[in-house]
Motif scaffolding. Structure first.
Motif, PDB file in Angstrom:
ATOM      1  N   GLU A  35      34.623  44.061  37.326  1.00  0.00           N
ATOM      2  CA  GLU A  35      33.568  44.755  38.038  1.00  0.00           C
ATOM      3  C   GLU A  35      34.041  45.156  39.429  1.00  0.00           C
ATOM      4  O   GLU A  35      34.934  44.536  40.000  1.00  0.00           O
ATOM      5  CB  GLU A  35      32.308  43.865  38.180  1.00  0.00           C
ATOM      6  CG  GLU A  35      31.710  43.422  36.867  1.00  0.00           C
ATOM      7  CD  GLU A  35      32.309  42.124  36.370  1.00  0.00           C
ATOM      8  OE1 GLU A  35      31.745  41.560  35.409  1.00  0.00           O
ATOM      9  OE2 GLU A  35      33.337  41.671  36.919  1.00  0.00           O
ATOM     10  N   ASN A  59      28.409  50.445  42.257  1.00  0.00           N
ATOM     11  CA  ASN A  59      28.830  49.345  41.397  1.00  0.00           C
ATOM     12  C   ASN A  59      29.330  49.908  40.075  1.00  0.00           C
ATOM     13  O   ASN A  59      28.831  50.921  39.588  1.00  0.00           O
ATOM     14  CB  ASN A  59      27.653  48.410  41.124  1.00  0.00           C
ATOM     15  CG  ASN A  59      27.217  47.665  42.348  1.00  0.00           C
ATOM     16  OD1 ASN A  59      27.775  46.650  42.704  1.00  0.00           O
ATOM     17  ND2 ASN A  59      26.206  48.182  43.018  1.00  0.00           N
ATOM     18  N   ASN A  93      32.601  46.896  43.411  1.00  0.00           N
ATOM     19  CA  ASN A  93      31.551  47.304  44.340  1.00  0.00           C
ATOM     20  C   ASN A  93      32.254  47.929  45.540  1.00  0.00           C
ATOM     21  O   ASN A  93      33.061  47.263  46.201  1.00  0.00           O
ATOM     22  CB  ASN A  93      30.695  46.116  44.767  1.00  0.00           C
ATOM     23  CG  ASN A  93      29.612  46.505  45.755  1.00  0.00           C
ATOM     24  OD1 ASN A  93      29.875  46.726  46.936  1.00  0.00           O
ATOM     25  ND2 ASN A  93      28.390  46.596  45.267  1.00  0.00           N
TER      26      ASN A  93
END
Length: 122
Positions: free
Chosen positions: A108, A98, A110
Motif C-alpha cells: 500500500e 492512497n 500514501n
C-alpha cells in the motif's frame, strides 16, 4: 514511487471560483481513496474533502455546498471545484492519494502533493 502533480491554485476575490487538479503517476497498481487537505498559517491542517473508489464523498462542514470533489479513475486524477470562495478558505491545499503498488502483501502507499496556494481576497 508515485508522483503527485497539483495545479489550479491562485488569487481570487471572495465569491469567485477555482478548480484544483491533482494527477498521480508512477508505480501504481490501483488508486483507492483520494482527498484534499488544507493548511492555513499555523501547524494544523484539515481534511477538506475525500472521495472513495465508488465515488462516495465527504466534506468538511465549512465547505459543504460550496466545494465539489470528483475523480477520473482512468487518469488517476482528483479535482476540487471550489465555488463561492471566502477569505477563510485561504490556505495551501494538498492532495493525498492512497493506493497500491501491486497486489502483493504490504504494498500500500500514501502520498502527498507538493501543495498549491489558494488566496481569497475580501
Amino acid at each position: 514511487q508515485v508522483q503527485l502533480v497539483e495545479s489550479g491554485g491562485g488569487l481570487v476575490q471572495a465569491g469567485g471560483s477555482l478548480r484544483l487538479i491533482c494527477t498521480a503517476s508512477g508505480n501504481i497498481f490501483r488508486v483507492d481513496a483520494m482527498a484534499w487537505y488544507r493548511q492555513a498559517p499555523g501547524p494544523q491542517g484539515e481534511l477538506v474533502a475525500k472521495i472513495t473508489t465508488n465515488d462516495s464523498t465527504n466534506y468538511a462542514d465549512s465547505v459543504k455546498g460550496r466545494f465539489t470533489i470528483s475523480r477520473d479513475n482512468a487518469k488517476n486524477t482528483v479535482y476540487l471545484q471550489m465555488d463561492m470562495l471566502e477569505p477563510e478558505d485561504t490556505a495551501v491545499y494538498y492532495c493525498n492519494v492512497n493506493g497500491r503498488h501491486s497486489n502483493y502483501f504490504r504494498t500500500e502507499f500514501n502520498y502527498w502533493g507538493q501543495g498549491t496556494q489558494v488566496t481569497v481576497s475580501s
